[in-house]
Design a protein around this motif. Structure first.
Motif, PDB file in Angstrom:
ATOM      1  N   PRO A   1       0.974  -0.960   0.316  1.00  0.00           N
ATOM      2  CA  PRO A   1      -0.124  -0.405  -0.380  1.00  0.00           C
ATOM      3  C   PRO A   1       0.467   1.339  -0.157  1.00  0.00           C
ATOM      4  CG  PRO A   1      -0.492  -1.373   2.177  1.00  0.00           C
ATOM      5  CD  PRO A   1       0.345  -2.199   0.851  1.00  0.00           C
ATOM      6  N   SER A   2       0.194   2.217  -0.653  1.00  0.00           N
ATOM      7  CA  SER A   2       1.534   3.573  -1.069  1.00  0.00           C
ATOM      8  C   SER A   2       0.732   4.845   0.210  1.00  0.00           C
ATOM      9  CB  SER A   2       0.465   4.019  -2.363  1.00  0.00           C
ATOM     10  OG  SER A   2      -0.984   4.486  -2.456  1.00  0.00           O
ATOM     11  N   GLU A   3       1.399   5.818   0.673  1.00  0.00           N
ATOM     12  CA  GLU A   3       0.828   6.234   0.760  1.00  0.00           C
ATOM     13  C   GLU A   3      -0.145   7.206   1.689  1.00  0.00           C
ATOM     14  OE1 GLU A   3       2.401   7.603   3.857  1.00  0.00           O
ATOM     15  OE2 GLU A   3       3.984   5.782   3.700  1.00  0.00           O
ATOM     16  N   ARG A   4      -0.723   7.379  -0.117  1.00  0.00           N
ATOM     17  CA  ARG A   4      -1.827   7.111  -0.333  1.00  0.00           C
ATOM     18  C   ARG A   4      -3.598   6.625  -0.286  1.00  0.00           C
ATOM     19  NH1 ARG A   4      -3.256   9.938  -6.373  1.00  0.00           N
ATOM     20  NH2 ARG A   4      -1.759  11.262  -5.782  1.00  0.00           N
ATOM     21  N   ASP A   5      -2.778   5.274  -0.510  1.00  0.00           N
ATOM     22  CA  ASP A   5      -3.285   3.998   0.439  1.00  0.00           C
ATOM     23  C   ASP A   5      -4.099   3.913   1.774  1.00  0.00           C
ATOM     24  OD1 ASP A   5      -3.419   3.544  -2.555  1.00  0.00           O
ATOM     25  OD2 ASP A   5      -1.916   1.577  -2.381  1.00  0.00           O
ATOM     26  N   LEU A   6      -2.813   3.748   1.924  1.00  0.00           N
ATOM     27  CA  LEU A   6      -2.856   4.136   3.471  1.00  0.00           C
ATOM     28  C   LEU A   6      -3.850   5.404   4.482  1.00  0.00           C
ATOM     29  CD1 LEU A   6       0.623   2.724   4.577  1.00  0.00           C
ATOM     30  CD2 LEU A   6      -0.884   1.460   4.518  1.00  0.00           C
ATOM     31  N   ALA A   7      -4.003   6.169   3.521  1.00  0.00           N
ATOM     32  CA  ALA A   7      -5.051   7.585   4.116  1.00  0.00           C
ATOM     33  C   ALA A   7      -5.802   7.392   3.685  1.00  0.00           C
ATOM     34  CB  ALA A   7      -3.930   8.651   3.271  1.00  0.00           C
TER      35      ALA A   7
ATOM     36  N   VAL B   1      -9.558  -5.177   3.748  1.00  0.00           N
ATOM     37  CA  VAL B   1      -8.924  -6.066   2.987  1.00  0.00           C
ATOM     38  C   VAL B   1      -8.293  -5.428   1.649  1.00  0.00           C
ATOM     39  CG1 VAL B   1      -8.979  -8.030   1.253  1.00  0.00           C
ATOM     40  CG2 VAL B   1     -10.184  -8.068   3.477  1.00  0.00           C
ATOM     41  N   SER B   2      -7.031  -5.270   1.732  1.00  0.00           N
ATOM     42  CA  SER B   2      -6.441  -4.848   0.307  1.00  0.00           C
ATOM     43  C   SER B   2      -6.046  -5.757  -0.789  1.00  0.00           C
ATOM     44  CB  SER B   2      -5.488  -3.443   0.974  1.00  0.00           C
ATOM     45  OG  SER B   2      -5.067  -2.816  -0.665  1.00  0.00           O
ATOM     46  N   ILE B   3      -5.627  -5.882  -2.069  1.00  0.00           N
ATOM     47  CA  ILE B   3      -5.419  -6.876  -2.986  1.00  0.00           C
ATOM     48  C   ILE B   3      -4.824  -5.940  -3.642  1.00  0.00           C
ATOM     49  CG2 ILE B   3      -5.073  -8.062  -4.555  1.00  0.00           C
ATOM     50  CD1 ILE B   3      -7.767  -9.471  -3.220  1.00  0.00           C
ATOM     51  N   ILE B   4      -3.691  -6.012  -3.934  1.00  0.00           N
ATOM     52  CA  ILE B   4      -2.308  -5.189  -5.155  1.00  0.00           C
ATOM     53  C   ILE B   4      -1.633  -5.780  -6.074  1.00  0.00           C
ATOM     54  CG2 ILE B   4      -0.690  -3.136  -5.296  1.00  0.00           C
ATOM     55  CD1 ILE B   4      -1.156  -2.323  -2.531  1.00  0.00           C
ATOM     56  N   ALA B   5      -2.084  -5.539  -7.798  1.00  0.00           N
ATOM     57  CA  ALA B   5      -1.623  -6.345  -8.449  1.00  0.00           C
ATOM     58  C   ALA B   5      -0.969  -5.818  -9.392  1.00  0.00           C
ATOM     59  CB  ALA B   5      -2.540  -7.055  -9.247  1.00  0.00           C
ATOM     60  N   VAL B   6       0.579  -6.930  -9.649  1.00  0.00           N
ATOM     61  CA  VAL B   6       1.343  -5.909 -10.028  1.00  0.00           C
ATOM     62  C   VAL B   6       1.666  -6.281 -11.734  1.00  0.00           C
ATOM     63  CG1 VAL B   6       2.633  -4.383  -8.322  1.00  0.00           C
ATOM     64  CG2 VAL B   6       3.313  -6.787  -9.193  1.00  0.00           C
ATOM     65  N   ALA B   7       2.361  -6.138 -12.097  1.00  0.00           N
ATOM     66  CA  ALA B   7       2.294  -6.717 -14.059  1.00  0.00           C
ATOM     67  C   ALA B   7       3.674  -7.003 -13.003  1.00  0.00           C
ATOM     68  CB  ALA B   7       2.765  -6.162 -14.901  1.00  0.00           C
TER      69      ALA B   7
ATOM     70  N   ARG C   1       0.347 -12.004 -16.983  1.00  0.00           N
ATOM     71  CA  ARG C   1       0.749 -12.703 -16.413  1.00  0.00           C
ATOM     72  C   ARG C   1       0.469 -11.676 -14.738  1.00  0.00           C
ATOM     73  NH1 ARG C   1       2.900 -17.739 -18.207  1.00  0.00           N
ATOM     74  NH2 ARG C   1       2.407 -18.528 -16.702  1.00  0.00           N
ATOM     75  N   PRO C   2      -0.098 -10.669 -14.315  1.00  0.00           N
ATOM     76  CA  PRO C   2       0.027 -10.446 -12.710  1.00  0.00           C
ATOM     77  C   PRO C   2       0.105 -11.161 -11.604  1.00  0.00           C
ATOM     78  CG  PRO C   2      -2.875  -9.880 -13.319  1.00  0.00           C
ATOM     79  CD  PRO C   2      -1.825 -11.217 -14.393  1.00  0.00           C
ATOM     80  N   ALA C   3       0.605 -10.708 -10.626  1.00  0.00           N
ATOM     81  CA  ALA C   3       0.770 -11.507  -9.355  1.00  0.00           C
ATOM     82  C   ALA C   3      -0.169 -10.284  -8.480  1.00  0.00           C
ATOM     83  CB  ALA C   3       2.163 -11.526  -8.802  1.00  0.00           C
ATOM     84  N   ALA C   4      -0.377 -10.890  -7.587  1.00  0.00           N
ATOM     85  CA  ALA C   4      -1.575 -10.319  -6.448  1.00  0.00           C
ATOM     86  C   ALA C   4      -1.556 -10.849  -5.297  1.00  0.00           C
ATOM     87  CB  ALA C   4      -2.924 -10.139  -6.926  1.00  0.00           C
ATOM     88  N   TYR C   5      -1.169  -9.560  -4.181  1.00  0.00           N
ATOM     89  CA  TYR C   5      -0.690  -9.801  -3.520  1.00  0.00           C
ATOM     90  C   TYR C   5      -1.994  -9.217  -2.116  1.00  0.00           C
ATOM     91  CZ  TYR C   5       3.645 -10.240  -5.228  1.00  0.00           C
ATOM     92  OH  TYR C   5       5.144 -11.356  -5.407  1.00  0.00           O
ATOM     93  N   ALA C   6      -2.470  -9.984  -1.150  1.00  0.00           N
ATOM     94  CA  ALA C   6      -3.549  -9.618   0.171  1.00  0.00           C
ATOM     95  C   ALA C   6      -2.472  -8.547   0.806  1.00  0.00           C
ATOM     96  CB  ALA C   6      -4.122 -10.421   0.322  1.00  0.00           C
ATOM     97  N   TRP C   7      -3.643  -7.389   1.526  1.00  0.00           N
ATOM     98  CA  TRP C   7      -2.850  -6.278   3.577  1.00  0.00           C
ATOM     99  C   TRP C   7      -4.082  -6.522   3.398  1.00  0.00           C
ATOM    100  CZ3 TRP C   7       1.422  -5.157   3.733  1.00  0.00           C
ATOM    101  CH2 TRP C   7       2.566  -5.228   2.674  1.00  0.00           C
ATOM    102  N   THR C   8      -3.879  -6.694   5.298  1.00  0.00           N
ATOM    103  CA  THR C   8      -4.978  -6.635   5.851  1.00  0.00           C
ATOM    104  C   THR C   8      -4.783  -4.748   6.417  1.00  0.00           C
ATOM    105  OG1 THR C   8      -6.250  -7.052   7.637  1.00  0.00           O
ATOM    106  CG2 THR C   8      -4.455  -7.549   7.686  1.00  0.00           C
ATOM    107  N   CYS C   9      -5.720  -4.397   6.715  1.00  0.00           N
ATOM    108  CA  CYS C   9      -5.389  -3.126   6.923  1.00  0.00           C
ATOM    109  C   CYS C   9      -6.215  -2.481   8.732  1.00  0.00           C
ATOM    110  CB  CYS C   9      -5.812  -1.888   6.154  1.00  0.00           C
ATOM    111  SG  CYS C   9      -4.566  -1.553   4.782  1.00  0.00           S
ATOM    112  N   PHE C  10      -6.139  -2.334   9.451  1.00  0.00           N
ATOM    113  CA  PHE C  10      -6.667  -2.324  11.061  1.00  0.00           C
ATOM    114  C   PHE C  10      -5.782  -1.375  11.792  1.00  0.00           C
ATOM    115  CE2 PHE C  10      -3.048  -5.623  10.864  1.00  0.00           C
ATOM    116  CZ  PHE C  10      -2.737  -5.531  11.982  1.00  0.00           C
ATOM    117  N   GLY C  11      -6.768  -1.364  12.035  1.00  0.00           N
ATOM    118  CA  GLY C  11      -6.229  -0.166  13.952  1.00  0.00           C
ATOM    119  C   GLY C  11      -5.562   1.003  12.736  1.00  0.00           C
ATOM    120  N   ASN C  12      -4.255   0.791  13.269  1.00  0.00           N
ATOM    121  CA  ASN C  12      -3.377   1.694  12.792  1.00  0.00           C
ATOM    122  C   ASN C  12      -1.956   0.912  11.865  1.00  0.00           C
ATOM    123  OD1 ASN C  12      -1.717   0.271  14.244  1.00  0.00           O
ATOM    124  ND2 ASN C  12      -1.401   1.833  16.329  1.00  0.00           N
TER     125      ASN C  12
END
Length: 187
Positions: free
Chosen positions: A118-124, A141-147, A153-164
């Protein structure tokens, strides 16, 4: 889908002090949601980010993504920014809730040049959503996909954002009967 965690598994700087571990410890994608993300990632071949909402259920620290939205016709897509079409997302959410009780549990998007974190903009954005009492989010839940290396054939990564904070969590492809580890790539 990427079964591995990215090199930066913890981002403890959403809003303040670090708290306990993530309330969501795994993200499962249904084949239908997996197919939408894989198909929609190809839009980023034009040099602009894309994405959509994630709808599903959270149970026993597992987020099951039943519906992955597309960006919608009124979405704003730029090389370093994506904003979904709100009306389109609301209709997807209404339809999913009517069909199987799925609720909004997160968002997915592509990163063109940035790492799959997650970028700073995503986190905000996630911090604002978490702080909104009307939304009632405990985690997002945040899923970020990259080439990987191309968008076919993109790859994807999952994040969970919670509290702080934000934490990388395993991403897997599920079926109705069971969960299996997802392949590294979206196809």
């Amino acid at each position: 889908m990427a079964g591995r965690l990215p090199a930066y598994p913890w981002l403890p700087h959403l809003r303040g002090t670090v708290t306990a571990g993530p309330p969501i410890r795994q993200v499962h994608l249904t084949p239908a949601a997996h197919a939408v993300i894989g198909r929609e990632c190809r839009r980023s071949e034009d040099g602009d980010e894309t994405g959509g909402i994630l709808l599903g259920h959270v149970h026993d620290a597992v987020a099951e993504i039943r519906v992955a939205g597309d960006p919608g016709p009124g979405a704003v897509r730029q090389p370093d920014f994506f904003l979904r079409d709100l009306g389109h997302a609301q209709q997807l959410a209404h339809d999913a809730f009517t069909r199987d009780g799925s609720i909004w549990i997160g968002e997915w998007h592509t990163h063109l040049a940035a790492a799959p974190v997650p970028s700073e903009r995503d986190l905000a954005t996630y911090a604002r959503l978490l702080a909104d009492p009307e939304l009632g989010f405990e985690a997002i839940v945040s899923i970020i996909a990259v080439a990987n290396p191309q968008w076919d054939r993109p790859a994807a990564y999952a994040w969970t954002c919670f509290g702080n904070q934000a934490a990388a969590v395993p991403l897997a492809l599920s079926t109705d009967d069971h969960c299996m580890t997802a392949p590294e790539e979206l196809r």
